[in-house]
Design a protein around this motif. Structure first.
Motif, PDB file in Angstrom:
ATOM      1  N   LYS A  23     -20.591 -42.086 -53.616  1.00 38.52           N
ATOM      2  CA  LYS A  23     -20.771 -40.683 -53.252  1.00 38.52           C
ATOM      3  C   LYS A  23     -19.526 -39.855 -53.585  1.00 38.52           C
ATOM      4  CE  LYS A  23     -23.030 -39.506 -49.598  1.00 38.52           C
ATOM      5  NZ  LYS A  23     -23.532 -39.321 -48.211  1.00 38.52           N
ATOM      6  N   ILE A  24     -18.357 -40.425 -53.343  1.00 34.32           N
ATOM      7  CA  ILE A  24     -17.122 -39.708 -53.668  1.00 34.32           C
ATOM      8  C   ILE A  24     -17.042 -39.444 -55.169  1.00 34.32           C
ATOM      9  CG2 ILE A  24     -14.603 -39.861 -53.708  1.00 34.32           C
ATOM     10  CD1 ILE A  24     -14.807 -41.476 -51.079  1.00 34.32           C
ATOM     11  N   GLU A  25     -17.358 -40.443 -55.968  1.00 33.62           N
ATOM     12  CA  GLU A  25     -17.328 -40.266 -57.423  1.00 33.62           C
ATOM     13  C   GLU A  25     -18.345 -39.221 -57.872  1.00 33.62           C
ATOM     14  OE1 GLU A  25     -17.715 -43.923 -59.502  1.00 33.62           O
ATOM     15  OE2 GLU A  25     -15.914 -44.818 -58.614  1.00 33.62           O
ATOM     16  N   TYR A  26     -19.523 -39.215 -57.240  1.00 33.14           N
ATOM     17  CA  TYR A  26     -20.542 -38.216 -57.557  1.00 33.14           C
ATOM     18  C   TYR A  26     -19.993 -36.818 -57.295  1.00 33.14           C
ATOM     19  CZ  TYR A  26     -24.876 -35.499 -57.132  1.00 33.14           C
ATOM     20  OH  TYR A  26     -25.843 -34.542 -57.272  1.00 33.14           O
ATOM     21  N   CYS A  27     -19.366 -36.624 -56.123  1.00 33.02           N
ATOM     22  CA  CYS A  27     -18.824 -35.317 -55.764  1.00 33.02           C
ATOM     23  C   CYS A  27     -17.687 -34.919 -56.691  1.00 33.02           C
ATOM     24  CB  CYS A  27     -18.344 -35.335 -54.316  1.00 33.02           C
ATOM     25  SG  CYS A  27     -19.675 -35.542 -53.100  1.00 33.02           S
ATOM     26  N   GLU A  28     -16.824 -35.866 -57.009  1.00 36.53           N
ATOM     27  CA  GLU A  28     -15.719 -35.557 -57.911  1.00 36.53           C
ATOM     28  C   GLU A  28     -16.235 -35.070 -59.259  1.00 36.53           C
ATOM     29  OE1 GLU A  28     -12.288 -38.610 -56.203  1.00 36.53           O
ATOM     30  OE2 GLU A  28     -13.504 -39.190 -57.934  1.00 36.53           O
ATOM     31  N   ASN A  29     -17.264 -35.700 -59.754  1.00 36.29           N
ATOM     32  CA  ASN A  29     -17.846 -35.280 -61.038  1.00 36.29           C
ATOM     33  C   ASN A  29     -18.441 -33.879 -60.937  1.00 36.29           C
ATOM     34  OD1 ASN A  29     -17.173 -37.651 -62.393  1.00 36.29           O
ATOM     35  ND2 ASN A  29     -19.098 -38.668 -61.810  1.00 36.29           N
ATOM     36  N   LYS A  30     -19.115 -33.586 -59.824  1.00 34.74           N
ATOM     37  CA  LYS A  30     -19.725 -32.273 -59.651  1.00 34.74           C
ATOM     38  C   LYS A  30     -18.668 -31.167 -59.644  1.00 34.74           C
ATOM     39  CE  LYS A  30     -24.233 -32.706 -59.267  1.00 34.74           C
ATOM     40  NZ  LYS A  30     -25.182 -31.890 -60.061  1.00 34.74           N
ATOM     41  N   LEU A  50     -10.801 -41.813 -48.429  1.00 35.63           N
ATOM     42  CA  LEU A  50     -10.224 -40.681 -49.143  1.00 35.63           C
ATOM     43  C   LEU A  50      -8.701 -40.779 -49.193  1.00 35.63           C
ATOM     44  CD1 LEU A  50     -12.468 -37.848 -47.682  1.00 35.63           C
ATOM     45  CD2 LEU A  50     -12.513 -38.707 -50.034  1.00 35.63           C
ATOM     46  N   ALA A  51      -8.088 -41.215 -48.115  1.00 34.69           N
ATOM     47  CA  ALA A  51      -6.629 -41.387 -48.103  1.00 34.69           C
ATOM     48  C   ALA A  51      -6.204 -42.413 -49.143  1.00 34.69           C
ATOM     49  CB  ALA A  51      -6.166 -41.800 -46.708  1.00 34.69           C
ATOM     50  N   MET A  52      -6.969 -43.483 -49.282  1.00 33.71           N
ATOM     51  CA  MET A  52      -6.658 -44.518 -50.264  1.00 33.71           C
ATOM     52  C   MET A  52      -6.774 -43.972 -51.692  1.00 33.71           C
ATOM     53  SD  MET A  52      -8.561 -47.811 -48.528  1.00 33.71           S
ATOM     54  CE  MET A  52      -8.387 -48.782 -50.032  1.00 33.71           C
ATOM     55  N   ARG A  53      -7.625 -42.969 -51.873  1.00 32.88           N
ATOM     56  CA  ARG A  53      -7.792 -42.357 -53.193  1.00 32.88           C
ATOM     57  C   ARG A  53      -6.837 -41.185 -53.390  1.00 32.88           C
ATOM     58  NH1 ARG A  53     -13.351 -43.880 -55.175  1.00 32.88           N
ATOM     59  NH2 ARG A  53     -13.252 -42.094 -56.606  1.00 32.88           N
ATOM     60  N   GLU A  54      -5.825 -41.107 -52.543  1.00 34.62           N
ATOM     61  CA  GLU A  54      -4.756 -40.112 -52.645  1.00 34.62           C
ATOM     62  C   GLU A  54      -5.232 -38.690 -52.350  1.00 34.62           C
ATOM     63  OE1 GLU A  54      -2.893 -40.656 -56.437  1.00 34.62           O
ATOM     64  OE2 GLU A  54      -1.911 -42.520 -55.820  1.00 34.62           O
ATOM     65  N   TYR A  55      -6.183 -38.571 -51.442  1.00 34.66           N
ATOM     66  CA  TYR A  55      -6.551 -37.264 -50.917  1.00 34.66           C
ATOM     67  C   TYR A  55      -5.619 -36.966 -49.742  1.00 34.66           C
ATOM     68  CZ  TYR A  55     -10.950 -36.807 -53.529  1.00 34.66           C
ATOM     69  OH  TYR A  55     -11.887 -36.661 -54.518  1.00 34.66           O
ATOM     70  N   GLU A  56      -4.883 -35.883 -49.836  1.00 27.63           N
ATOM     71  CA  GLU A  56      -3.933 -35.523 -48.793  1.00 27.63           C
ATOM     72  C   GLU A  56      -4.606 -34.676 -47.708  1.00 27.63           C
ATOM     73  OE1 GLU A  56      -0.680 -33.529 -50.588  1.00 27.63           O
ATOM     74  OE2 GLU A  56       0.065 -35.327 -51.619  1.00 27.63           O
ATOM     75  N   GLN A  57      -4.136 -34.851 -46.480  1.00 25.93           N
ATOM     76  CA  GLN A  57      -4.652 -34.060 -45.363  1.00 25.93           C
ATOM     77  C   GLN A  57      -3.924 -32.727 -45.315  1.00 25.93           C
ATOM     78  OE1 GLN A  57      -5.098 -36.125 -41.587  1.00 25.93           O
ATOM     79  NE2 GLN A  57      -4.584 -34.266 -40.459  1.00 25.93           N
ATOM     80  N   GLN A  58      -4.690 -31.616 -45.268  1.00 20.52           N
ATOM     81  CA  GLN A  58      -4.104 -30.282 -45.253  1.00 20.52           C
ATOM     82  C   GLN A  58      -4.910 -29.351 -44.357  1.00 20.52           C
ATOM     83  OE1 GLN A  58      -3.518 -28.585 -49.142  1.00 20.52           O
ATOM     84  NE2 GLN A  58      -2.666 -30.452 -50.032  1.00 20.52           N
ATOM     85  N   ASP A  59      -4.289 -28.237 -43.986  1.00 22.00           N
ATOM     86  CA  ASP A  59      -4.958 -27.092 -43.352  1.00 22.00           C
ATOM     87  C   ASP A  59      -5.723 -27.471 -42.086  1.00 22.00           C
ATOM     88  OD1 ASP A  59      -3.970 -25.722 -45.498  1.00 22.00           O
ATOM     89  OD2 ASP A  59      -5.874 -25.640 -46.576  1.00 22.00           O
ATOM     90  N   LYS A  60      -5.016 -28.021 -41.123  1.00 18.35           N
ATOM     91  CA  LYS A  60      -5.627 -28.312 -39.828  1.00 18.35           C
ATOM     92  C   LYS A  60      -6.036 -27.006 -39.151  1.00 18.35           C
ATOM     93  CE  LYS A  60      -4.548 -30.552 -35.386  1.00 18.35           C
ATOM     94  NZ  LYS A  60      -3.475 -31.227 -34.610  1.00 18.35           N
ATOM     95  N   THR A  61      -7.266 -26.967 -38.655  1.00 25.13           N
ATOM     96  CA  THR A  61      -7.825 -25.734 -38.101  1.00 25.13           C
ATOM     97  C   THR A  61      -8.535 -26.018 -36.785  1.00 25.13           C
ATOM     98  OG1 THR A  61      -8.145 -24.822 -40.330  1.00 25.13           O
ATOM     99  CG2 THR A  61      -9.427 -23.830 -38.541  1.00 25.13           C
TER     100      THR A  61
END
Length: 259
Positions: A55-62, A86-97
């Motif tokens: 699913k992550i790869e699908y979204c990345e392609n989109k 996502l963290a393992m794929r180097e997605y950083e956590q940002q913009d806590k709301t």
């Protein structure tokens, strides 16, 4: 499952329809042009049946097809396994709301009094709040020009705003004939969402944001809403304190995972 968080996420999706939406195995993909995360992200709102990796790869392609970074909007309802993936794929956590809410059922008199105080302050300061049920050109122009931290192009923002189908309240605070602050209320399911409370840089820290919020909240109460809610950056401590002073309390937190 935090059902309050789920419902508020649904209300936010309804309040601001984007230019293009796709639903993929319980995940909602939103595209609006520009780079604002809220309008260009994956919202893993419901349970999955497919493997996260696929699913992550699908979204990345989109998102790659549209020339956009792939961004995931995360809440406490999102499984920890996905956040870790996502963290393992180097997605950083940002913009806590923070999502905050305020009950309106017993606030009618205090809101009316606040409106009366605001009216007196308006007369003394030469400012006036006006609320309309439609987005006229002057309000739209002010909304798009006042600094709200957005990165959506004006054409896309205008298209999204005028596509809202729930009852809206457009608040504008005038100094003479110039709008120096504005905000939007959207009513659905007995709740009024307060969105994009914007104040001109030269007039901040003067109580204008609070006046706009109270005006919208009172109109929502008259519409039958018993709860008001809004979102505010956790890093914006003055705004958090402002909303707490009006009566808002934190319900849940969301953040983004950005590659």
């Amino acid at each position: 499952m935090n059902f309050a968080a789920l419902r508020y996420e649904e209300l936010a999706l309804n309040a601001f329809p984007v230019l293009h939406t796709e639903v993929y195995d319980g995940w909602i993909l939103r595209f609006s042009g520009g780079t604002a995360h809220e309008g260009n992200c994956v919202n893993p709102l419901y349970l999955s049946t497919k493997a996260y990796e696929d699913k992550i790869e699908y979204c990345e392609n989109k998102f790659r097809e549209k020339g956009l970074p792939c961004v995931f909007k995360m809440t406490a309802n999102v499984p920890a396994a996905l956040d870790q993936q996502l963290a393992m794929r180097e997605y950083e956590q940002q913009d806590k709301t923070y999502i905050m809410e305020c009950r309106l059922t017993n606030e009618g008199e205090s809101l009316k009094n606040a409106q009366g105080d605001a009216a007196g302050a308006s007369a003394a300061s030469g400012t006036q709040i006006r609320l309309t049920r439609t987005m006229d050109d002057s309000w739209l122009e002010a909304f798009l020009s006042l600094d709200g931290g957005d990165c959506i192009c004006p054409e896309s923002a205008r298209a999204m705003l005028t596509a809202i189908r729930n009852p809206v309240y457009c608040a504008a605070l005038y100094e003479n004939d110039r709008i120096i602050g504005c905000g939007l209320g959207v009513v659905e399911d007995g709740k009024i969402g307060l969105y994009d409370i914007r104040v001109h840089n030269d007039f901040r820290q003067k109580g204008i944001g609070a006046r706009i919020c109270r005006a919208i909240m009172e109109e929502g109460r008259r519409e039958g809403a018993d709860t008001a809610f809004l979102q505010v950056s956790a890093a914006n401590r003055p705004a958090v304190r402002l909303y707490q002073s009006i009566g808002f309390e934190e319900v849940y937190t969301y953040w983004y995972r950005i590659r």
